[in-house]
Design an enzyme around this catalytic site. Structure first.
Site, short mmCIF file in Angstrom:
data_model
loop_
_atom_site.label_atom_id
_atom_site.label_comp_id
_atom_site.label_asym_id
_atom_site.label_seq_id
_atom_site.Cartn_x
_atom_site.Cartn_y
_atom_site.Cartn_z
N GLN A 58 -43.24 -14.56 61.52
CA GLN A 58 -42.28 -14.73 62.69
C GLN A 58 -43.14 -14.76 63.90
O GLN A 58 -42.38 -15.15 64.81
CB GLN A 58 -41.36 -13.35 62.65
CG GLN A 58 -40.25 -13.35 61.70
CD GLN A 58 -39.31 -14.35 61.51
OE1 GLN A 58 -39.07 -14.92 62.51
NE2 GLN A 58 -38.81 -14.61 60.19
N SER B 222 -46.21 -19.05 57.50
CA SER B 222 -45.37 -20.15 56.97
C SER B 222 -44.78 -21.08 57.59
O SER B 222 -44.75 -21.11 58.91
CB SER B 222 -44.06 -19.10 56.45
OG SER B 222 -43.00 -20.13 56.19
N GLY B 223 -44.64 -22.34 56.99
CA GLY B 223 -44.80 -23.52 57.69
C GLY B 223 -43.28 -23.72 58.32
O GLY B 223 -43.10 -24.17 59.32
N HIS B 224 -42.29 -23.56 57.48
CA HIS B 224 -40.99 -23.89 57.80
C HIS B 224 -40.28 -22.99 59.04
O HIS B 224 -39.34 -23.34 59.35
CB HIS B 224 -39.99 -23.95 56.62
CG HIS B 224 -39.73 -22.30 56.00
ND1 HIS B 224 -38.49 -21.77 56.42
CD2 HIS B 224 -40.27 -21.44 55.47
CE1 HIS B 224 -38.32 -20.88 55.81
NE2 HIS B 224 -39.45 -20.36 55.31
N GLY C 284 -44.80 -17.88 52.93
CA GLY C 284 -45.32 -16.56 53.36
C GLY C 284 -45.09 -15.27 52.53
O GLY C 284 -46.15 -14.64 52.51
N SER C 285 -44.04 -15.45 51.65
CA SER C 285 -44.09 -14.45 50.42
C SER C 285 -45.20 -14.50 49.56
O SER C 285 -45.91 -13.51 49.17
CB SER C 285 -42.82 -14.58 49.54
OG SER C 285 -41.68 -14.61 50.67
N THR D 131 -53.21 -28.98 42.02
CA THR D 131 -53.41 -30.00 42.86
C THR D 131 -52.59 -29.76 44.27
O THR D 131 -51.46 -29.30 44.26
CB THR D 131 -52.82 -31.11 42.28
OG1 THR D 131 -53.38 -31.54 41.18
CG2 THR D 131 -52.82 -32.41 43.24
N CYS E 290 -23.16 -7.46 53.25
CA CYS E 290 -22.54 -8.57 52.67
C CYS E 290 -23.40 -9.76 52.54
O CYS E 290 -23.04 -10.64 51.77
CB CYS E 290 -21.17 -8.88 53.30
SG CYS E 290 -19.80 -7.79 52.70
#
Lengths: 397, 138
Positions: free
Chosen positions: A183, A203-205, A74-75, A241, A328
């Site tokens: 998202q 994005s795939g994941h 996605g990035s 490829t 954090c």
């Protein structure tokens, strides 16, 4: 250990590769491993299967196959859409970009980079529910606006933006419109042609394909400079490829994710609402993001007097995987820009919890979450000097 | 980002959590805006720290460093406690991720801040003994 169950409630971070996707991919590692550019059958088959995957991805979002280009994530899609458009439009003297304050860093850091290259960027604010007013986009459009890029749904607070209205305003003003839909894909019905979207990143994941595969939809007629120069792959736009197993996996994942969105959403929304209502019974909590215009599986709650990383670590001890907008967890001093942009004070933004669930979350899982989070919150509050002050009615600022 | 087993142990089972009633010295350091506040309570008898307790609002490292710092000063003389450095806390925890080193400085300064309060209560100017209290920059 206190772990009584294992609950993965961080599907907005990533998802497991599904059985269907994995089986679809397997042949391409050892038997159908041909290079799609090769002339013999093994290569031709790979080419054919890439095109089948492209058709599936296109169909899932209402695009034509020729409008889909596979990327690595996605990035990458966001970077290419934004920097590519910027490069193209700068030639016409258009060096103004409009985006929002709640974008993913893949967009924000790209526009910041472009600012250093001499582009001007307008960051559209959001209201306290995390929503953009399309009229703000209209007002921001100028003669020299090259691109409007607004995310479809927010990764932290799950708010779904008025994409149709924004796209219509862009069309009216003849400005290109890109949306980061990483998202949203698979959770919200998307029809890029009907909605008037010029470019869309996915994005795939996030939808049970593997990590390292994504796509950019580029509407016919929109020209982007090539991202990778080299061979003729991906219409010479992105040489290299092809990652055939990942591409085939993405095709399968998109087909499944986008096939029964309404049905899934109904199930997930019910579970989500149970969790939201349950967690809000804990004192000094608030829901972040609009309750209705929200991804079905997104829950984002702030707990006063608690710091988010501690919350995550302790939930992990109880077997719950979640996420937070605390500083954090980001490695910086400031808490999430998204939570700050909806008006949260720093100290409250530090104590946010994001759960992102899917339909496989069982009722027992929901019960366990609703039993565990209050226990963890109590434990952390018991050792929190901020909470102590709050209970004494003192200010902790 | 990886926490050592020791850090996780001190986070999961923090030692000396709580308050001391009639403490002889109380120190507080950090601010909620930055996401870390440590409050330390000391019981001091004849120049020896007989008890130490803490309350912390902060990340895992903030909790673990507070816990470890109280362990390291309990039973020690004030002089020894004043020698406690953040490095010693880090070492005792088998290391901290670089972005979390500031938490160990907070723990060190929380101890000093409590000792400073102890001297103030005794009517003694703490500055020449304890020195300035520093809030670490991240």
């Amino acid at each position: 250990m206190e772990r009584k169950r294992f609950i993965y409630a961080d599907n907005a971070a990533t998802t497991a590769v599904s059985d269907e996707v994995l089986s679809a991919m397997m042949p391409y590692f050892r038997t159908a491993y041909g290079n799609a550019s090769s002339i013999y059958e093994l290569g031709r088959n790979a080419q054919r299967d890439i095109e089948i995957a492209r058709e599936k991805v296109a169909k899932a979002i209402g695009a034509d196959p020729i409008e889909i280009i596979f990327t690595s994530c996605g990035s990458e899609s966001d970077n290419w859409a934004i920097k590519g458009t910027a490069e193209q439009m700068a030639k016409k003297g258009k060096k103004h970009i409009i985006t929002s304050v709640i974008e993913h860093h893949a967009v924000l850091h790209t526009t910041e980079y472009l600012e250093k290259q001499g582009f001007e960027v307008t960051y559209i604010p959001v209201d306290d529910k995390g929503l953009i007013n399309p009229e703000d986009v209209r007002k921001a459009i100028r003669e020299d606006t090259a691109l409007v890029t607004i995310m479809y749904a927010n990764n932290e607070i799950g708010t779904i933006q008025p994409i149709d209205e924004i796209a219509a305003i862009c069309k009216e003003n003849k400005v290109l419109f890109h949306t980061d839909a990483v998202q949203a894909v698979g959770h919200v019905e998307i029809d890029v042609h009907k909605q008037g979207i010029d470019m869309l990143s996915l994005s795939g994941h996030k939808i049970h394909a593997q990590k390292g595969i994504g796509a950019l939809y580029i509407r016919k007629g929109v020209v982007l400079p090539s991202l990778i120069h080299g061979g003729g792959q991906e219409r010479r736009k992105r040489a290299g490829t092809e990652n055939v197993p990942a591409i085939v996996g993405l095709g399968t994942a998109m087909e499944i994710a986008c096939s029964n969105i309404a049905e899934k959403a109904a199930i997930v929304t019910e579970k989500r609402n149970r969790i939201i209502d349950g967690l809000l019974t804990i004192p000094y909590t608030r829901l972040n993001g609009d309750r209705e215009k929200r991804l079905p599986g997104n829950i984002n709650i702030s707990f006063e007097g608690i710091e988010g990383e501690s919350l995550l670590l302790m939930l992990d001890m109880f077997g719950i995987c979640a996420s937070s907008g605390s500083a954090c967890t980001s490695g910086s001093l400031d808490p999430s820009h998204v939570l700050l942009s909806i008006g949260l004070k720093h100290e409250i933004a530090h104590g946010s919890l994001r759960l992102s669930i899917e339909e496989n979350l069982t009722d027992e899982d929901v019960d366990y979450i609703l039993e565990t989070v209050p226990v963890v919150a109590d434990r952390l509050r018991a050792m929190s000097p901020v909470w102590e002050k709050m209970m004494k009615g003192e200010s902790y600022e | 980002m990886m926490y050592s087993e020791k850090v996780m142990d001190h986070f999961a089972n923090p030692r000396n959590v709580g308050e001391i009633e009639n403490a002889d010295g109380i120190g507080e350091i950090g601010n909620a805006k930055c996401g870390d506040i440590m409050k330390m309570y000391l019981k001091i008898d004849n120049g020896t720290i007989t008890d130490a307790k803490f309350k912390t609002f902060g990340c895992g490292a903030a909790v673990a460093t507070s816990s470890m710092a109280t362990e390291l000063i309990k039973g020690k003389s004030i002089e020894d406690a004043l020698k406690l450095t953040n490095d010693a806390v880090v070492e005792a925890l088998d290391g901290l991720p670089a972005v979390k080193i500031h938490c160990s400085v907070l723990a060190e300064q929380a101890v000093r801040s409590a000792l400073s309060d102890y001297y103030t209560r005794q009517g003694i100017d703490p500055l020449p003994i304890v020195g300035e209290i520093h809030i670490p920059e991240e």
